[in-house]
Scaffold this active site. Structure first.
Site, PDB file in Angstrom:
ATOM      1  CD  GLU A   1      10.000   6.193 -11.143  1.00 21.51           C
ATOM      2  OE1 GLU A   1      10.075   5.596 -12.509  1.00 21.51           O
ATOM      3  OE2 GLU A   1       9.671   7.546 -11.320  1.00 21.51           O
TER       4      GLU A   1
HETATM    5  P1  NAD Z   1      -0.332  -2.047  -7.673  1.00 20.77           P
HETATM    6  O1  NAD Z   1      -0.090  -0.535  -8.642  1.00 20.77           O
HETATM    7  O2  NAD Z   1      -1.648  -2.682  -8.214  1.00 20.77           O
HETATM    8  O3  NAD Z   1       0.280  -2.175  -6.256  1.00 20.77           O
HETATM    9  C1  NAD Z   1       0.796  -1.236  -6.093  1.00 20.77           C
HETATM   10  C2  NAD Z   1       0.893  -1.057  -4.175  1.00 20.77           C
HETATM   11  O4  NAD Z   1      -0.156   0.079  -4.831  1.00 20.77           O
HETATM   12  C3  NAD Z   1       0.566  -2.058  -3.587  1.00 20.77           C
HETATM   13  O5  NAD Z   1       1.380  -1.868  -1.810  1.00 20.77           O
HETATM   14  C4  NAD Z   1      -0.823  -1.881  -3.490  1.00 20.77           C
HETATM   15  O6  NAD Z   1      -1.564  -1.880  -1.949  1.00 20.77           O
HETATM   16  C5  NAD Z   1      -1.327  -0.334  -3.510  1.00 20.77           C
HETATM   17  N1  NAD Z   1      -2.337   0.701  -3.563  1.00 20.77           N
HETATM   18  C6  NAD Z   1      -3.194  -0.737  -4.611  1.00 20.77           C
HETATM   19  N2  NAD Z   1      -4.571   0.650  -4.504  1.00 20.77           N
HETATM   20  C7  NAD Z   1      -3.606   2.264  -4.391  1.00 20.77           C
HETATM   21  C8  NAD Z   1      -4.531   2.728  -4.307  1.00 20.77           C
HETATM   22  N3  NAD Z   1      -5.538   3.263  -4.514  1.00 20.77           N
HETATM   23  N4  NAD Z   1      -3.824   4.248  -3.440  1.00 20.77           N
HETATM   24  C9  NAD Z   1      -1.969   4.012  -2.786  1.00 20.77           C
HETATM   25  N5  NAD Z   1      -1.736   2.662  -2.668  1.00 20.77           N
HETATM   26  C10 NAD Z   1      -2.870   2.128  -3.787  1.00 20.77           C
HETATM   27  O7  NAD Z   1       0.969  -3.033  -8.551  1.00 20.77           O
HETATM   28  P2  NAD Z   1       1.949  -4.580  -8.717  1.00 20.77           P
HETATM   29  O8  NAD Z   1       0.607  -4.907  -8.969  1.00 20.77           O
HETATM   30  O9  NAD Z   1       1.598  -4.646  -7.339  1.00 20.77           O
HETATM   31  O10 NAD Z   1       3.313  -4.972  -9.223  1.00 20.77           O
HETATM   32  C11 NAD Z   1       3.067  -4.301 -10.521  1.00 20.77           C
HETATM   33  C12 NAD Z   1       3.176  -3.096 -11.110  1.00 20.77           C
HETATM   34  O11 NAD Z   1       4.224  -2.559 -10.860  1.00 20.77           O
HETATM   35  C13 NAD Z   1       3.129  -3.745 -12.830  1.00 20.77           C
HETATM   36  O12 NAD Z   1       3.110  -2.438 -13.983  1.00 20.77           O
HETATM   37  C14 NAD Z   1       4.725  -3.229 -12.741  1.00 20.77           C
HETATM   38  O13 NAD Z   1       5.503  -3.019 -13.964  1.00 20.77           O
HETATM   39  C15 NAD Z   1       5.298  -2.373 -11.779  1.00 20.77           C
HETATM   40  N6  NAD Z   1       6.378  -1.678 -11.775  1.00 20.77           N
HETATM   41  C16 NAD Z   1       7.286  -0.776 -11.644  1.00 20.77           C
HETATM   42  C17 NAD Z   1       8.065  -0.790 -11.671  1.00 20.77           C
HETATM   43  C18 NAD Z   1       9.518   0.265 -11.669  1.00 20.77           C
HETATM   44  O14 NAD Z   1       9.990   0.565 -10.939  1.00 20.77           O
HETATM   45  N7  NAD Z   1       8.876   0.995 -12.570  1.00 20.77           N
HETATM   46  C19 NAD Z   1       9.447  -1.877 -10.754  1.00 20.77           C
HETATM   47  C20 NAD Z   1       8.362  -2.765 -10.289  1.00 20.77           C
HETATM   48  C21 NAD Z   1       6.838  -2.895 -10.329  1.00 20.77           C
END
Ligand code: NAD
Length: 525
Positions: free
Chosen positions: A294
């Site tokens: 998501e």
């Molecule tokens: P992010 O993608 O930077 O991080 C999300 C998670 O992924 C963290 O726990 C991070 O440590 C982990 N991660 C980072 N690199 C990874 C890898 N290579 N493999 C596996 N995991 C890894 O996102 P963020 O900055 O924490 O959150 C903001 C983003 O989330 C925005 O784009 C927002 O729109 C999105 N978001 C979407 C929803 C939805 O329901 N669609 C809800 C909330 C947030």
């Protein structure tokens, strides 16, 4: 039998929000901040593997985003060996949990709901201190977490009933749902309670075991929920709680051959990476991995010439600037018909001017964005070339005195062209664009002109236009004559179209299916 069990649960009601206008409630929230500071500031959270607490290799400091001079707590950095043992522990625990009674699962969730209800103000305070949500936003999210417990209790029982099939005269045929195995739940910082909880409860309700990997910015909101689930009776082996760096818990967790499924919520870049990597079958892997991803949004609000402009302006300001625009569902694009464009813009600007900037801990309307570097990224995006776009409000960083953090003024730009990066790319901050449409049909076309498709609002009084919008707007969550944030578990199943992700729809009637596989059993009498 499960039919009877399901009948035993009363209809679900959403958790009410706290009324902070009541001075007693406000004082109770302040007291919760004092108590959380006494209890938690300076502590180091453990990892939990196979039910036991462990230290990792060093720690990561968690800063209060509202004043980054303050370190609130620390989380462990798990090692590759600990990741390996966590996957093993989850694999071992699966052999028992997969056969657990669905009513046992439902009872644990019901008990957890009761425990969380009693501690909501404390959980709110923890969230504010680690991700900068104000009281109201944190309260909404923790209330959603209570709702998740109630919803998933019912879903565990409902899916345990299987589904009817056409009967045979000489065979007994059933369709039943079975769990998958070890599910890695990887979550973002912006909803550090409801999002990891929703994914983990989906997995556990279906009979899977979990590696719970919160965002590095927000480990305590997660840790307290894991403890709460154990207190409610969840066998401790069912969840492994791992914190640490992405080099250990990113690709290696996703690639692990004994991880059966990845439930991810976060950015498009990381979601796409996970989707791609999980498709590769690793040596020793005996399944095709399931992935929920998501991701982001660039959520539009369409305002037709016949709309209630005051209602639209209020909905836009709430959806654009609540939690400083750091919701995947935040309104970041307004597309309005020419007849109401100037009036709407003026109303949105004047309402935005009334928002009070300051500390989330004082329940200010506008706090910081999560990091200083996020604020810099937003300012760099604003500084680029944007054609005829006009800066109407903000565009700068407010003076916060000695306080350090990613503060960005609420920013509104008018006449932004659809091709502009500000119209197309997710900024994840308090930035709102206005674009003029030639007609309401043109407005819908502009709203759909995005690779994302998460939420949208449509304001009109005309039933024919509304009917068209319901069919033609390409999003997973469409809101008519209301703001595009604030989905409620059990009611507004949440998840987007297009590059907003796999459309798993957490909190909805089909969510558990993602965590299950289907077995058909035909038995001759
Ligand atoms: P992010 O993608 O930077 O991080 C999300 C998670 O992924 C963290 O726990 C991070 O440590 C982990 N991660 C980072 N690199 C990874 C890898 N290579 N493999 C596996 N995991 C890894 O996102 P963020 O900055 O924490 O959150 C903001 C983003 O989330 C925005 O784009 C927002 O729109 C999105 N978001 C979407 C929803 C939805 O329901 N669609 C809800 C909330 C947030």
């Amino acid at each position: 039998m499960t039919q009877t069990m399901l009948a035993g649960l009363l209809p679900f009601e959403h958790e009410p929000y706290h009324r902070y206008s009541d001075p007693t409630v406000a004082e109770a929230q302040r007291a919760a901040f004092r108590s959380v500071r006494e209890q938690h500031v300076g502590r180091t959270l453990p990892l939990i593997i196979g039910g036991r607490e462990e230290h990792g290799d060093g720690t990561t400091a968690v800063r209060n985003p509202a004043d980054t001079r303050e370190t609130v707590w620390y989380a462990q950095n798990a090692t590759p060996d600990q990741l390996e043992r966590a996957v093993q522990a989850a694999t071992d625990a699966f052999e028992e949990w997969r056969y657990s009674d669905p009513l046992q699962r439902a009872s644990i969730f019901k008990r957890a709901a009761t425990l969380l209800r009693a501690r909501r103000l404390e959980f709110n305070a923890v969230m504010t201190l680690e991700n900068g949500k104000n009281w109201t936003e944190a309260d909404g999210e923790v209330a959603e977490s209570v709702d998740h417990f109630e919803v998933f209790a019912r879903e565990a029982l409902r899916w345990a009933q299987g589904k009817p099939v056409a009967p045979m005269p000489d065979e007994h045929v059933t369709t039943v749902y079975e769990p998958l195995g070890v599910v890695a739940c990887i979550s973002p910082w912006n909803f550090p309670s409801a999002i990891p909880l929703g994914m983990a409860l989906g997995a556990i309700a279906a009979g899977n075991t979990v590696i719970w990997k919160p965002a590095p910015e927000t480990p305590l909101s997660s840790y307290l929920l894991v403890e709460l689930l154990f207190e409610a009776g969840l066998p401790r082996g069912v969840i492994q709680f791992l914190t640490g760096t992405n080099d250990v818990l990113g690709d290696p967790l996703v690639d692990h051959p004994r991880v059966r499924m990845i439930a991810f919520t976060g950015s498009k870049a990381v979601g796409c990476r996970i989707y791609e990597r999980a498709a590769r079958v690793q040596p020793g892997q005996t399944w095709l991995k399931r992935v929920i991803a998501e991701m982001g949004g660039k959520d539009p609000t369409v305002v037709c010439a016949d709309a209630d402009v005051d209602a639209a302006a209020l909905g836009i300001v709430q959806a654009a600037f609540g939690y400083s625009g750091q919701k995947c569902s935040a309104c970041s694009r307004v597309i309005a018909e020419a007849d109401v464009y100037d009036d709407l813009l003026e109303k949105v600007v004047s309402l935005t001017r009334t928002l009070r900037g300051g500390l989330p801990e004082d329940n200010a309307d506008l706090g910081p964005v999560i990091h200083e570097r996020s604020a810099e990224r937003i300012m760099a995006a604003l500084a680029g070339k944007h054609g005829d776009a006009r800066l109407v409000l903000g565009g700068d960083r407010p003076d916060t005195g000695e306080r350090t953090g990613g503060y960005v003024s609420p920013t509104i730009l008018a006449d932004v062209a659809p091709g502009d990066s500000l119209f197309q790319e997710e900024l994840f901050g308090p930035v709102l664009t206005f674009t003029r449409a030639e007609s309401w049909e043109h407005a819908i076309a502009l709203a759909n002109d995005s690779e994302y498709g998460l939420t949208a609002s449509f304001y009109s009084r005309d039933p024919a236009k509304i009917a068209a919008a319901r069919q033609r707007m390409h999003v997973g969550n469409l809101y008519v004559n209301r703001k595009c944030t604030g989905a409620l578990s059990g009611t507004h199943a949440f998840g987007g179209y297009g590059m907003s992700g796999t459309n798993a729809k957490v909190g909805g009637p089909d969510y558990l299916f993602w965590f299950l596989q289907t077995k058909t059993i035909a038995q001759r009498y």
